[in-house]
Design a protein around this motif. Structure first.
Motif, PDB file in Angstrom:
ATOM      1  N   VAL A   9     -15.683  16.349 -13.098  1.00  0.00           N
ATOM      2  CA  VAL A   9     -15.835  17.045 -14.371  1.00  0.00           C
ATOM      3  C   VAL A   9     -15.675  16.017 -15.484  1.00  0.00           C
ATOM      4  N   LEU A  10     -16.693  15.904 -16.325  1.00  0.00           N
ATOM      5  CA  LEU A  10     -16.649  15.017 -17.481  1.00  0.00           C
ATOM      6  C   LEU A  10     -16.248  15.831 -18.701  1.00  0.00           C
ATOM      7  N   ILE A  11     -15.191  15.395 -19.382  1.00  0.00           N
ATOM      8  CA  ILE A  11     -14.729  16.037 -20.612  1.00  0.00           C
ATOM      9  C   ILE A  11     -15.087  15.124 -21.773  1.00  0.00           C
ATOM     10  N   VAL A  12     -15.818  15.671 -22.767  1.00  0.00           N
ATOM     11  CA  VAL A  12     -16.309  14.851 -23.871  1.00  0.00           C
ATOM     12  C   VAL A  12     -15.961  15.488 -25.209  1.00  0.00           C
ATOM     13  N   ASP A  13     -15.238  14.747 -26.030  1.00  0.00           N
ATOM     14  CA  ASP A  13     -14.971  15.153 -27.412  1.00  0.00           C
ATOM     15  C   ASP A  13     -14.558  13.902 -28.165  1.00  0.00           C
ATOM     16  N   ASP A  14     -14.891  13.820 -29.437  1.00  0.00           N
ATOM     17  CA  ASP A  14     -14.518  12.642 -30.213  1.00  0.00           C
ATOM     18  C   ASP A  14     -13.077  12.707 -30.706  1.00  0.00           C
ATOM     19  N   ILE A  15     -12.398  13.815 -30.461  1.00  0.00           N
ATOM     20  CA  ILE A  15     -10.986  13.955 -30.821  1.00  0.00           C
ATOM     21  C   ILE A  15     -10.170  13.903 -29.535  1.00  0.00           C
ATOM     22  N   GLU A  16      -9.393  12.838 -29.387  1.00  0.00           N
ATOM     23  CA  GLU A  16      -8.685  12.576 -28.139  1.00  0.00           C
ATOM     24  C   GLU A  16      -7.750  13.715 -27.731  1.00  0.00           C
ATOM     25  N   ILE A  17      -7.066  14.327 -28.686  1.00  0.00           N
ATOM     26  CA  ILE A  17      -6.123  15.405 -28.346  1.00  0.00           C
ATOM     27  C   ILE A  17      -6.857  16.608 -27.745  1.00  0.00           C
ATOM     28  N   ILE A  18      -8.093  16.823 -28.126  1.00  0.00           N
ATOM     29  CA  ILE A  18      -8.875  17.919 -27.532  1.00  0.00           C
ATOM     30  C   ILE A  18      -9.210  17.592 -26.082  1.00  0.00           C
ATOM     31  N   VAL A  19      -9.584  16.356 -25.813  1.00  0.00           N
ATOM     32  CA  VAL A  19      -9.854  15.928 -24.433  1.00  0.00           C
ATOM     33  C   VAL A  19      -8.603  16.118 -23.579  1.00  0.00           C
ATOM     34  N   LYS A  20      -7.459  15.668 -24.099  1.00  0.00           N
ATOM     35  CA  LYS A  20      -6.203  15.804 -23.358  1.00  0.00           C
ATOM     36  C   LYS A  20      -5.826  17.270 -23.151  1.00  0.00           C
ATOM     37  N   THR A  21      -6.062  18.094 -24.154  1.00  0.00           N
ATOM     38  CA  THR A  21      -5.742  19.523 -24.042  1.00  0.00           C
ATOM     39  C   THR A  21      -6.613  20.199 -22.988  1.00  0.00           C
ATOM     40  N   ILE A  22      -7.903  19.915 -23.008  1.00  0.00           N
ATOM     41  CA  ILE A  22      -8.807  20.492 -21.998  1.00  0.00           C
ATOM     42  C   ILE A  22      -8.357  20.060 -20.604  1.00  0.00           C
ATOM     43  N   HIS A  23      -8.049  18.778 -20.439  1.00  0.00           N
ATOM     44  CA  HIS A  23      -7.576  18.294 -19.137  1.00  0.00           C
ATOM     45  C   HIS A  23      -6.297  19.024 -18.730  1.00  0.00           C
ATOM     46  N   PHE A  24      -5.364  19.162 -19.647  1.00  0.00           N
ATOM     47  CA  PHE A  24      -4.112  19.855 -19.352  1.00  0.00           C
ATOM     48  C   PHE A  24      -4.378  21.305 -18.934  1.00  0.00           C
ATOM     49  N   TYR A  25      -5.232  21.992 -19.679  1.00  0.00           N
ATOM     50  CA  TYR A  25      -5.553  23.385 -19.353  1.00  0.00           C
ATOM     51  C   TYR A  25      -6.186  23.514 -17.969  1.00  0.00           C
ATOM     52  N   LEU A  26      -6.977  22.522 -17.569  1.00  0.00           N
ATOM     53  CA  LEU A  26      -7.688  22.600 -16.282  1.00  0.00           C
ATOM     54  C   LEU A  26      -6.944  21.911 -15.145  1.00  0.00           C
ATOM     55  N   SER A  27      -5.764  21.402 -15.415  1.00  0.00           N
ATOM     56  CA  SER A  27      -5.048  20.617 -14.408  1.00  0.00           C
ATOM     57  C   SER A  27      -4.620  21.435 -13.186  1.00  0.00           C
ATOM     58  N   GLU A  28      -4.689  22.759 -13.277  1.00  0.00           N
ATOM     59  CA  GLU A  28      -4.355  23.579 -12.110  1.00  0.00           C
ATOM     60  C   GLU A  28      -5.417  23.475 -11.015  1.00  0.00           C
ATOM     61  N   TYR A  29      -6.596  22.983 -11.369  1.00  0.00           N
ATOM     62  CA  TYR A  29      -7.646  22.769 -10.376  1.00  0.00           C
ATOM     63  C   TYR A  29      -7.373  21.441  -9.677  1.00  0.00           C
ATOM     64  N   THR A  30      -6.904  21.499  -8.458  1.00  0.00           N
ATOM     65  CA  THR A  30      -6.515  20.279  -7.746  1.00  0.00           C
ATOM     66  C   THR A  30      -7.697  19.589  -7.068  1.00  0.00           C
ATOM     67  N   ASP A  31      -8.811  20.297  -6.941  1.00  0.00           N
ATOM     68  CA  ASP A  31      -9.967  19.679  -6.298  1.00  0.00           C
ATOM     69  C   ASP A  31     -10.992  19.194  -7.319  1.00  0.00           C
ATOM     70  N   VAL A  32     -10.489  18.746  -8.470  1.00  0.00           N
ATOM     71  CA  VAL A  32     -11.338  18.238  -9.541  1.00  0.00           C
ATOM     72  C   VAL A  32     -10.907  16.816  -9.896  1.00  0.00           C
ATOM     73  N   GLU A  33     -11.894  15.949 -10.034  1.00  0.00           N
ATOM     74  CA  GLU A  33     -11.665  14.596 -10.553  1.00  0.00           C
ATOM     75  C   GLU A  33     -12.157  14.586 -11.995  1.00  0.00           C
ATOM     76  N   PHE A  34     -11.293  14.224 -12.923  1.00  0.00           N
ATOM     77  CA  PHE A  34     -11.646  14.240 -14.341  1.00  0.00           C
ATOM     78  C   PHE A  34     -12.099  12.862 -14.816  1.00  0.00           C
ATOM     79  N   ILE A  35     -13.147  12.878 -15.640  1.00  0.00           N
ATOM     80  CA  ILE A  35     -13.697  11.684 -16.281  1.00  0.00           C
ATOM     81  C   ILE A  35     -13.730  12.008 -17.775  1.00  0.00           C
ATOM     82  N   TYR A  36     -13.612  10.994 -18.623  1.00  0.00           N
ATOM     83  CA  TYR A  36     -13.520  11.241 -20.066  1.00  0.00           C
ATOM     84  C   TYR A  36     -14.504  10.379 -20.832  1.00  0.00           C
ATOM     85  N   ALA A  37     -14.980  10.918 -21.957  1.00  0.00           N
ATOM     86  CA  ALA A  37     -15.810  10.167 -22.898  1.00  0.00           C
ATOM     87  C   ALA A  37     -15.481  10.678 -24.298  1.00  0.00           C
TER      88      ALA A  37
END
Length: 126
Positions: A9-37
């Protein structure tokens, strides 16, 4: 022995805190590898390189908008098109030219994100 492959799953936003928040919200999915831009151009490069199954992308960003990235992906026949969740604060945006693009309006709650993501995730896991 069954090997369960993680989906990317690629998470993309120009505001870093939004990227971190989305990752935190989705962190319950253990079968996901997160990528960021953090901008449109970087996100397109990461889509080419990592081939994510799902992309959560902001509409308004530097270098290229989320819709411009989506257009480039759809027009590149060498890329398997991921599922897109387009985040936007523009309540006037009701649809895109692509019927399968999902919209999530900012500000969104954890439940809003989980509901939108789970539809893509379940669809992808079939």
């Amino acid at each position: 022995m069954v090997v369960i492959e993680k989906i990317k799953v690629l998470i993309v936003d120009d505001i870093e805190i939004i990227v971190k928040t989305i990752h935190f919200y989705l962190s319950e999915y253990t079968d996901v590898e997160f990528i960021y831009a953090f901008d449109g151009l970087e996100s397109y490069q990461k889509i080419e390189e990592f081939k994510p199954e799902i992309v959560i992308i902001n509409y308004k960003m530097p270098k290229m908008t989320g819709l411009e990235v989506i257009d480039m992906v759809y027009n590149n026949k060498l890329i398997n098109t991921p599922k897109f969740l387009l985040t936007t604060g523009d309540k006037e945006l009701k649809t895109t030219k692509y019927e399968d693009i999902n919209l999530l309006y900012k500000p969104f709650s954890k439940n809003d994100l989980l509901e939108s993501f789970s539809k893509l995730f379940v669809y992808e896991k079939k």
